[in-house]
Design an enzyme around this catalytic site. Sequence first.
Site, mmCIF file in Angstrom:
data_model
loop_
_atom_site.group_PDB
_atom_site.id
_atom_site.type_symbol
_atom_site.label_atom_id
_atom_site.label_comp_id
_atom_site.label_asym_id
_atom_site.label_seq_id
_atom_site.Cartn_x
_atom_site.Cartn_y
_atom_site.Cartn_z
ATOM 1 N N ASP A 30 -21.141 -52.052 48.455
ATOM 2 C CA ASP A 30 -22.751 -51.779 48.869
ATOM 3 C C ASP A 30 -24.069 -52.156 49.832
ATOM 4 O O ASP A 30 -23.672 -54.023 49.608
ATOM 5 C CB ASP A 30 -23.311 -51.070 47.858
ATOM 6 C CG ASP A 30 -24.410 -50.249 47.114
ATOM 7 O OD1 ASP A 30 -24.230 -48.817 47.239
ATOM 8 O OD2 ASP A 30 -25.950 -50.675 48.010
ATOM 9 N N ILE A 31 -24.898 -52.310 50.254
ATOM 10 C CA ILE A 31 -25.816 -52.927 51.055
ATOM 11 C C ILE A 31 -27.185 -53.500 50.610
ATOM 12 O O ILE A 31 -27.444 -54.231 50.539
ATOM 13 C CB ILE A 31 -26.042 -51.884 52.357
ATOM 14 C CG1 ILE A 31 -26.724 -53.158 53.014
ATOM 15 C CG2 ILE A 31 -27.119 -51.713 52.187
ATOM 16 C CD1 ILE A 31 -27.196 -52.097 54.466
ATOM 17 N N ASN A 85 -24.058 -40.228 41.350
ATOM 18 C CA ASN A 85 -25.074 -39.845 41.916
ATOM 19 C C ASN A 85 -24.624 -37.897 42.198
ATOM 20 O O ASN A 85 -24.036 -37.981 42.971
ATOM 21 C CB ASN A 85 -26.094 -40.617 41.831
ATOM 22 C CG ASN A 85 -26.056 -41.158 41.230
ATOM 23 O OD1 ASN A 85 -26.471 -41.359 40.148
ATOM 24 N ND2 ASN A 85 -26.590 -42.727 41.914
ATOM 25 N N GLU A 93 -29.247 -40.895 47.188
ATOM 26 C CA GLU A 93 -30.457 -41.064 47.928
ATOM 27 C C GLU A 93 -29.602 -40.561 49.052
ATOM 28 O O GLU A 93 -30.055 -40.160 50.002
ATOM 29 C CB GLU A 93 -30.081 -42.220 47.719
ATOM 30 C CG GLU A 93 -31.373 -42.314 47.152
ATOM 31 C CD GLU A 93 -31.836 -43.322 47.086
ATOM 32 O OE1 GLU A 93 -31.704 -44.386 47.495
ATOM 33 O OE2 GLU A 93 -32.706 -44.236 45.948
ATOM 34 N N VAL A 94 -28.213 -40.277 49.441
ATOM 35 C CA VAL A 94 -26.992 -40.558 50.850
ATOM 36 C C VAL A 94 -26.227 -39.299 50.450
ATOM 37 O O VAL A 94 -25.748 -39.214 49.533
ATOM 38 C CB VAL A 94 -26.496 -41.946 50.558
ATOM 39 C CG1 VAL A 94 -25.087 -40.920 52.106
ATOM 40 C CG2 VAL A 94 -26.694 -42.783 51.678
ATOM 41 N N HIS A 98 -20.154 -40.152 47.151
ATOM 42 C CA HIS A 98 -18.977 -41.381 46.684
ATOM 43 C C HIS A 98 -19.370 -41.921 45.724
ATOM 44 O O HIS A 98 -19.962 -41.660 45.265
ATOM 45 C CB HIS A 98 -20.587 -42.525 47.666
ATOM 46 C CG HIS A 98 -22.012 -42.372 47.865
ATOM 47 N ND1 HIS A 98 -22.462 -41.219 48.405
ATOM 48 C CD2 HIS A 98 -22.629 -42.729 46.541
ATOM 49 C CE1 HIS A 98 -23.914 -41.268 47.504
ATOM 50 N NE2 HIS A 98 -24.193 -42.213 46.826
ATOM 51 N N HIS A 100 -19.178 -44.978 43.008
ATOM 52 C CA HIS A 100 -20.271 -46.289 42.837
ATOM 53 C C HIS A 100 -18.932 -47.157 42.245
ATOM 54 O O HIS A 100 -18.667 -46.630 41.154
ATOM 55 C CB HIS A 100 -21.342 -46.065 41.954
ATOM 56 C CG HIS A 100 -22.300 -46.067 42.886
ATOM 57 N ND1 HIS A 100 -23.017 -46.519 43.762
ATOM 58 C CD2 HIS A 100 -23.454 -44.736 43.047
ATOM 59 C CE1 HIS A 100 -24.096 -46.353 44.306
ATOM 60 N NE2 HIS A 100 -24.039 -44.527 43.989
#
Length: 112
Positions: A30-31, A85, A93-94, A98, A100
């Site tokens: 994760d960035i 999420n 958000e994306v 995905h 986490h």
Amino acid sequence: MNDCLFCKMATGEIKPEVVYEDDKILAFKDINPKAPVHILVIPKVHVATLNDLDDTKLAGLLLTTVAKLAAQADIAESGYRTIINCNSEGGQEVYHLHLHLLGGKKIESPLA
Ligand code: AMP
Ligand code: ZN
């Protein structure tokens, strides 16, 4: 999905810090990490949200990959948290599914 950030990562157009890849799955750091280990595990095929996941084999692969990467990061025994999420109230958000993988410290629970 031409304008999807994670699809661009899946095709190699954008190069994240990859920690695992096979023909169906990509995992990368994760960035904006929220823990010492913060990895995102995505299907290479575009799936917008968990609501859109209808491939049970792929669902299983995503989960077993999280566990495999936890072992690889040496946090399987100490423990980790996996979060998906979904949509706005779930904090997504994306809009490319995905998972986490968070660990390397005590991860606070939203259920506490
Ligand atoms: P979510 O809120 O569940 O949709 O999480 C999206 C995650 O993607 C956030 O933790 C972001 O930090 C992460 N993210 C966004 N852009 C990038 C990027 N270019 N490389 C790696 N992670 C990213
Ligand atoms: Zn996508």
